[in-house]
Write an enzyme that holds these catalytic residues in place. Structure first.
Site, PDB file in Angstrom:
ATOM      1  N   SER A 165       4.445   1.200  -1.085  1.00 54.71           N
ATOM      2  CA  SER A 165       5.503   1.157  -2.095  1.00 54.71           C
ATOM      3  C   SER A 165       5.474  -0.180  -2.825  1.00 54.71           C
ATOM      4  O   SER A 165       4.839  -1.140  -2.386  1.00 54.71           O
ATOM      5  CB  SER A 165       6.883   1.356  -1.444  1.00 54.71           C
ATOM      6  N   ALA A 186       0.810  -1.218   0.000  1.00 52.00           N
ATOM      7  CA  ALA A 186       0.000   0.000   0.000  1.00 52.00           C
ATOM      8  C   ALA A 186       0.842   1.266   0.000  1.00 52.00           C
ATOM      9  O   ALA A 186       0.358   2.327  -0.397  1.00 52.00           O
ATOM     10  CB  ALA A 186      -0.933  -0.002   1.213  1.00 52.00           C
ATOM     11  N   HIS A 201      -1.409 -13.156  -3.165  1.00 49.64           N
ATOM     12  CA  HIS A 201      -1.733 -12.301  -2.036  1.00 49.64           C
ATOM     13  C   HIS A 201      -0.470 -12.124  -1.211  1.00 49.64           C
ATOM     14  O   HIS A 201       0.164 -13.103  -0.810  1.00 49.64           O
ATOM     15  CB  HIS A 201      -2.840 -12.920  -1.184  1.00 49.64           C
ATOM     16  N   ASP A 202      -0.101 -10.897  -0.937  1.00 42.65           N
ATOM     17  CA  ASP A 202       1.196 -10.641  -0.308  1.00 42.65           C
ATOM     18  C   ASP A 202       1.344 -11.338   1.038  1.00 42.65           C
ATOM     19  O   ASP A 202       2.429 -11.832   1.369  1.00 42.65           O
ATOM     20  CB  ASP A 202       1.465  -9.137  -0.181  1.00 42.65           C
ATOM     21  N   THR A 203       0.257 -11.452   1.794  1.00 42.59           N
ATOM     22  CA  THR A 203       0.373 -12.147   3.075  1.00 42.59           C
ATOM     23  C   THR A 203       0.604 -13.634   2.880  1.00 42.59           C
ATOM     24  O   THR A 203       1.330 -14.270   3.649  1.00 42.59           O
ATOM     25  CB  THR A 203      -0.883 -11.918   3.937  1.00 42.59           C
ATOM     26  N   GLY A 243      -4.636  -7.670  -1.161  1.00 44.96           N
ATOM     27  CA  GLY A 243      -5.865  -8.333  -1.593  1.00 44.96           C
ATOM     28  C   GLY A 243      -7.025  -7.370  -1.743  1.00 44.96           C
ATOM     29  O   GLY A 243      -6.868  -6.155  -1.753  1.00 44.96           O
TER      30      GLY A 243
END
Length: 496
Positions: free
Chosen positions: A16, A14, A239-241, A82
């Protein structure tokens, strides 16, 4: 000597985006940042959007720099946040810029959706926690507004899927990001189309869902340049997580993780989703992972500090995160607490004032100095982590032995120490670049360079340093937790 394998990870958050090259020599993994670029909302007359065209141009620049400095990589993978999405027409053209999840168009929409479909049915279908930012309510807001785009659209893509489409020409949805929408059925392993139909949301534009480690195809020359012709684009945990959790350097199964960034994702890994009344009552979620599910809860994270820092910079006092942490370390402990997930902190124009107002509203001492405000936020985060982990232990029926904190938030030693003290558990901080590392691990699995996630986690333990924090001051933190829970009970948060 075994030749090294280079995999390029695009990790967009969110604040960079980064292009990071992972070099695997057969024994260790080395990460090199190739390109970094800012990200943030673009305000237009109709609301907050993501400037996806600029982000894609930055990604193409990252490809150019990677090839220039390191030669063509063996593969490329993309992960992002997401929830948010794009709609495309029949020619594959974007129907407007994607909205930002903090845009106000979803205000009150979740409540209107629950007038048509009960919480119990939505959770039974999806196993996902109720957040007003979820894709389900973003789409339902378009139904309520009678948006013509819903009928014009022929393809729905989440944000990483959009970039994958532009890079490869394949319009698919990757599993881990699909699960963040709140209209994926984790037990049927398919879109929850009956739920969407009850809300009047079209389903004709939903694409095929593919698992992590899927080779999407070669990069398109017109998107990536001739030098990268034939290089495969691989879907990691998009999804980054999901990617961050893949890089947790755990050795057993009874660990909790905190993927600490703008959001804190606090949870455990499970082979199957936990869709039970207790999970619903505590507003937990089941999101996709590598070979299973991540049973977790979203907690507001470093967003609290990011917004305080931004506000103070606007007022002429530009402080680094280290400066803020140092001020907090000198402040008086356990002065007052906030619920980090109270709606007042979702998108305030003035975060320090929002924190002060919450404390005043709940009858607590009001923090006024910067150090007091930051300490209030950090202590409250650590106590909310304990609240979440205790409920995870009750729901799954077994204890957590250790808490792994990964991502940028693990740099904050004060928060890690608070987390150990608050939970009474050993906390292991690191690696910092967990999301990009997990992205690369899944690419290496798809390439055949790693045989399993367990082998990948062993590689992480060999390759990256961690910091261990042992718990202390239990009596003081137990007392603080009792006060914190009392504060939670005075607020109308949906999940308390």
């Amino acid at each position: 000597m075994t030749p090294s394998t280079n995999a390029l990870a695009f990790d967009l958050g969110a604040e960079s985006g980064r292009a990071i090259l992972g070099r695997f020599d057969g024994d260790r993994l080395q990460m090199t940042e190739v390109h970094r670029f800012p990200n943030g909302p673009l305000r237009a007359p109709d609301g907050l959007h993501w400037d996806v065209h600029r982000l894609f141009a930055e990604m193409k620049r990252g490809l150019e720099l990677a090839v220039r400095d390191h030669g063509p990589p063996a593969s490329v993978g993309v992960d992002t946040w997401g929830v948010d999405f794009a709609l495309l027409d029949g020619r594959g053209e974007l129907l407007g810029l994607p909205f930002h999840y903090r845009d106000s168009r979803t205000a009150g929409v979740m409540e209107k959706a629950l007038e048509r479909v009960t919480r119990e049915e939505i959770f039974e279908r999806t196993g996902v926690q109720f957040l007003p930012i979820n894709t389900l309510y973003q789409l339902y807001s378009m139904v309520l507004d009678r948006s013509p785009l819903l009928e014009r659209a022929t393809t729905f893509l989440t944000i990483p899927d959009l970039f994958n489409f532009w890079l490869s020409g394949r319009a698919l949805c990757e599993f881990t990001n699909a699960t963040t929408t709140q209209f994926y059925d984790p037990r049927a392993r398919a879109w929850a189309t009956p739920l969407l139909e009850k809300l009047g949301i079209p389903t004709h534009f939903l694409p095929e869902i593919v698992p992590p480690a899927t080779v999407l195809g070669p990069l398109l020359p017109e998107a990536a340049g001739e030098a990268l012709g034939g290089v495969p684009l691989i879907a990691p945990a998009c999804h980054d997580t999901g990617s961050a959790v893949a890089a947790v350097p755990a050795t057993g199964n009874d660990f909790a993780y905190i993927s600490s960034g703008t959001w804190s994702l606090v949870g455990v890994e499970e082979p199957e989703p936990i869709v039970t009344p207790k999970a619903l009552a505590n507003n937990f979620t089941n999101e996709g992972g590598i070979g299973g599910f991540r049973f977790l809860k979203n907690v507001s994270g470093m967003w609290l500090l990011q917004e305080c820092r931004r506000r103070w910079a606007e007022e002429g006092d530009a402080l680094s995160y280290d400066d803020l942490t140092a001020l907090a370390g000198r402040a008086r402990p356990f002065r007052s607490f906030i619920d980090p997930d109270d709606g007042a902190f979702l998108s305030p124009s003035d975060m320090p004032s929002a924190i002060a107002t919450f404390c005043r509203r709940t009858g607590q001492e009001v923090p006024e100095e910067k150090g007091d405000i930051v300490r209030c936020a950090l202590e409250s985060l650590a106590l909310k982590y304990r609240w979440v982990i205790e409920r995870i232990e009750r729901i799954r029926g077994r204890a957590v032995d250790v808490v792994h904190v990964v991502g940028g938030g693990c740099r904050n030693a004060l928060l890690c120490r608070f987390t150990a003290d608050a939970t009474g558990k050993t906390v292991i901080g690191g690696p910092v670049e967990a999301t990009a590392i997990g992205n690369v691990l899944v690419q290496l699995m798809a390439l055949g360079s790693l045989s399993s996630l367990a082998e990948g986690r062993a590689l992480v333990r060999r390759s990256f340093p961690t910091e261990t924090y042992e718990p202390g001051a239990q009596a003081r933190w137990d007392d603080a937790f009792g006060r914190f829970v009392s504060v939670l009970q005075t607020t109308p948060a949906a999940d308390e």
